[in-house]
Design an enzyme around this catalytic site. Structure first.
Site, PDB file in Angstrom:
ATOM      1  N   GLU A 101       0.820  -1.210   0.000  1.00 37.71           N
ATOM      2  CA  GLU A 101       0.000   0.000   0.000  1.00 37.71           C
ATOM      3  C   GLU A 101       0.858   1.266   0.000  1.00 37.71           C
ATOM      4  O   GLU A 101       0.426   2.320  -0.463  1.00 37.71           O
ATOM      5  CB  GLU A 101      -0.946  -0.002   1.216  1.00 37.71           C
ATOM      6  CG  GLU A 101      -2.401   0.096   0.804  1.00 37.71           C
ATOM      7  CD  GLU A 101      -3.378   0.035   1.992  1.00 37.71           C
ATOM      8  OE1 GLU A 101      -2.963   0.096   3.149  1.00 37.71           O
ATOM      9  OE2 GLU A 101      -4.589  -0.092   1.722  1.00 37.71           O
TER      10      GLU A 101
ATOM     11  N   LYS B 278     -13.939   0.613  -3.918  1.00 41.41           N
ATOM     12  CA  LYS B 278     -15.005   1.053  -2.994  1.00 41.41           C
ATOM     13  C   LYS B 278     -16.119   1.735  -3.779  1.00 41.41           C
ATOM     14  O   LYS B 278     -17.301   1.498  -3.538  1.00 41.41           O
ATOM     15  CB  LYS B 278     -14.449   2.042  -1.965  1.00 41.41           C
ATOM     16  CG  LYS B 278     -13.608   1.402  -0.892  1.00 41.41           C
ATOM     17  CD  LYS B 278     -13.284   2.428   0.186  1.00 41.41           C
ATOM     18  CE  LYS B 278     -12.255   1.886   1.159  1.00 41.41           C
ATOM     19  NZ  LYS B 278     -11.673   2.911   1.988  1.00 41.41           N
TER      20      LYS B 278
ATOM     21  N   HIS C 180       7.395 -27.078  -1.427  1.00 40.80           N
ATOM     22  CA  HIS C 180       6.722 -28.157  -2.158  1.00 40.80           C
ATOM     23  C   HIS C 180       5.589 -27.605  -3.017  1.00 40.80           C
ATOM     24  O   HIS C 180       4.703 -28.348  -3.423  1.00 40.80           O
ATOM     25  CB  HIS C 180       6.236 -29.213  -1.164  1.00 40.80           C
ATOM     26  CG  HIS C 180       7.392 -29.830  -0.423  1.00 40.80           C
ATOM     27  ND1 HIS C 180       7.928 -31.052  -0.759  1.00 40.80           N
ATOM     28  CD2 HIS C 180       8.151 -29.348   0.589  1.00 40.80           C
ATOM     29  CE1 HIS C 180       8.954 -31.305   0.040  1.00 40.80           C
ATOM     30  NE2 HIS C 180       9.110 -30.286   0.871  1.00 40.80           N
TER      31      HIS C 180
HETATM   32  O1  PA5 Z   1      -3.294   1.509   5.850  1.00 37.14           O
HETATM   33  C1  PA5 Z   1      -4.429   1.962   5.719  1.00 37.14           C
HETATM   34  O2  PA5 Z   1      -4.675   3.177   5.898  1.00 37.14           O
HETATM   35  C2  PA5 Z   1      -5.586   1.073   5.360  1.00 37.14           C
HETATM   36  O3  PA5 Z   1      -5.186  -0.216   5.077  1.00 37.14           O
HETATM   37  C3  PA5 Z   1      -6.603   1.047   6.488  1.00 37.14           C
HETATM   38  O4  PA5 Z   1      -6.003   0.545   7.647  1.00 37.14           O
HETATM   39  C4  PA5 Z   1      -7.830   0.187   6.140  1.00 37.14           C
HETATM   40  O5  PA5 Z   1      -8.375   0.611   4.923  1.00 37.14           O
HETATM   41  C5  PA5 Z   1      -8.886   0.298   7.230  1.00 37.14           C
HETATM   42  O6  PA5 Z   1      -9.272   1.633   7.395  1.00 37.14           O
HETATM   43  P1  PA5 Z   1     -10.077   2.109   8.662  1.00 37.14           P
HETATM   44  O7  PA5 Z   1      -9.247   1.882   9.869  1.00 37.14           O
HETATM   45  O8  PA5 Z   1     -10.346   3.562   8.416  1.00 37.14           O
HETATM   46  O9  PA5 Z   1     -11.358   1.296   8.720  1.00 37.14           O
END
Ligand code: PA5
Length: 446
Positions: free
Chosen positions: A287, A422, A308
């Site tokens: 990310e 989303k 394996h």
């Molecule tokens: O690293 C990030 O910002 C994302 O992976 C969030 O942790 C994830 O989308 C969850 O978001 P939230 O805590 O707002 O529900």
């Protein structure tokens, strides 16, 4: 202290390129430390291990004890950065079969809202019928669909099972200080709450109550975890010399490998309990780096299991891979191969030797085979798996990830690409405001 060995990777790239990257990192290190680089409003995690208020740690420990007294299970509701960090630490430290052990000192942690599977959540509700439980609902934005839907299901189960008042006493919300539906709901229902600091993004939040609360409930020492992170922070801030700062060393070599066509990094472990550490690392790096058509693709394997399956590809497939092995020097337990009369399986030559010795030889043999097959290897050795070492590893990976993102020229603290799915999902499930988009997508699907 963790040790990082890049000798089996550096031979794959020009030494001058690594030196260039290390020099660039001196400047990027100062952008990070002085908070003047991209995404600098999300750098709260840099100081977190040192700046975390001890009163919060005390509160978390008290809440963990309270939950432990009345619950056999803790349901952690969250997705991405809101659950992967705690799961990585809990799984790394827990007895691998703790859910089935007859005597349990601490609640067993289960997870919800990290998927939308009806079978998964129905199965979880069956389990919650049978055990006493509490809930930690964790969402920084407070509006993420997956955990919000799961929380609805579990909140209504809980209120039926315990009544509204006791249910409210069993729910802890971890969320943004000001905004979001979860914040409002927590206020209205009177849940105990913790705040995720504004300047700490989800995937960098394991050392906030997001990670610390579930880890404490599971019975692990969050102070030692924080101490490990604190010590690694000092190391990472103190020097830009790659021999003194493992984050600089790691960021430089992985970027140099990427420039040489190694676009997939596989995190390798030889301990099944590190599976979720790799999942956490995958999220952190994927990310943070994967944007603007750039970035190393992070993958994970567990050896010797995956030797394996994926082992064949790694040895002989497309040469776009490099490996980062997490090597645990000393396991927590000792198990020796027994003698067998008549030696029917031909294994008496191993009699009295530790399983871990065989595991380590598998590790070294694999490392050499993969390097010979054209897969560079970065080896990260840790003394043992405990809270302190995990704290060090977490901070090391976070710091190196931020530097890696800066080396690529991207903002390592945003995730604009996550919005695309989303938007489509909202349109397809009929969320108000997405009607036009929904029509357009349905036409595309027909
Ligand atoms: O690293 C990030 O910002 C994302 O992976 C969030 O942790 C994830 O989308 C969850 O978001 P939230 O805590 O707002 O529900």
């Amino acid at each position: 202290m963790i040790k990082i060995d890049t000798t089996k990777a550096s031979s794959f790239v020009d030494a001058a390129l690594i030196t260039r990257r290390e020099k660039e990192l001196v400047n990027l290190h100062s952008l990070l430390v002085n908070k003047t680089g991209k995404g600098n409003d999300f750098l709260g995690w840099v100081d977190l291990p040192a700046s975390l208020d001890p009163a919060i740690v005390g509160r978390i420990k008290a809440d963990a004890e309270r939950i432990g007294k009345k619950s056999q299970l803790l349901v952690v509701i969250g997705i991405g950065g809101s659950y992967l960090g705690s799961r990585a630490v809990i799984d790394a430290l827990a007895q691998p079969f703790s859910s089935l052990l007859k005597e349990k000192k601490f609640p067993f942690v289960v997870y919800a809202g990290e998927n939308l599977s009806e079978d998964y959540h129905s199965g979880l509700l069956d389990l919650l019928d049978q055990y006493d439980y509490s809930v930690a609902v964790i969402s920084k934005s407070g509006t993420t669909t997956e955990p919000a839907v799961a929380f609805r299901l579990i909140k209504s189960h809980m209120e039926k099972k315990y009544g509204k008042k006791e249910a409210a006493d069993r729910i802890i919300a971890v969320t943004d200080a000001q905004r979001g539906a979860l914040k409002n709901l927590a206020g209205k229902e009177g849940y105990s709450t913790y705040v995720i600091p504004d300047d700490v993004g989800g995937r960098y939040s394991v050392l906030t109550p997001v990670g610390l609360l579930p880890i404490a409930v599971a019975g692990f020492d969050i102070e030692k975890l924080l101490q490990g992170a604190r010590d690694m922070r000092e190391t990472c801030l103190a020097s830009t010399d790659p021999e003194k700062n493992p984050a600089i060393k790691y960021a430089a070599i992985r970027n140099a490998l990427y420039q040489n066509g190694k676009s997939v990094e596989i995190m390798v472990n030889y301990q099944p309990n590190l599976f979720y550490l790799a999942e956490w690392w995958k999220q952190l790096y994927g990310e943070s780096e994967g944007k603007e058509n750039k970035g190393i693709f992070p993958a994970g394997v567990g050896f010797t299991t995956d030797l394996h399956s994926m082992g064949q590809y790694i040895q002989e497939g497309v040469r776009m891979l490099f490996e980062t092995t997490i090597s645990v020097k000393n396991p927590g337990r000792e198990l020796k191969v027994p003698f067998l009369q008549g030696d029917p399986d031909g294994l008496n030559f191993l009699e009295g030797r530790r399983l871990d010795e065989i595991n380590h030889m598998a590790e070294l043999g694999t490392l050499l085979a993969h390097v010979d097959g054209g897969v560079p290897n970065i080896r990260i050795e840790i003394e043992k798996l405990d809270e302190y070492t995990l704290g060090q590893l977490i901070y090391f990976f976070e710091f190196a990830c931020a530097l890696s993102g800066y080396l690529l020229g991207v903002n390592p603290f945003d995730q604009p690409g996550v919005e695309a799915y989303k938007k489509n999902m909202f349109a397809l499930i009929g969320k108000p405001g997405f009607e036009e988009e929904g029509k357009r997508l349905r036409e595309k699907l027909n």
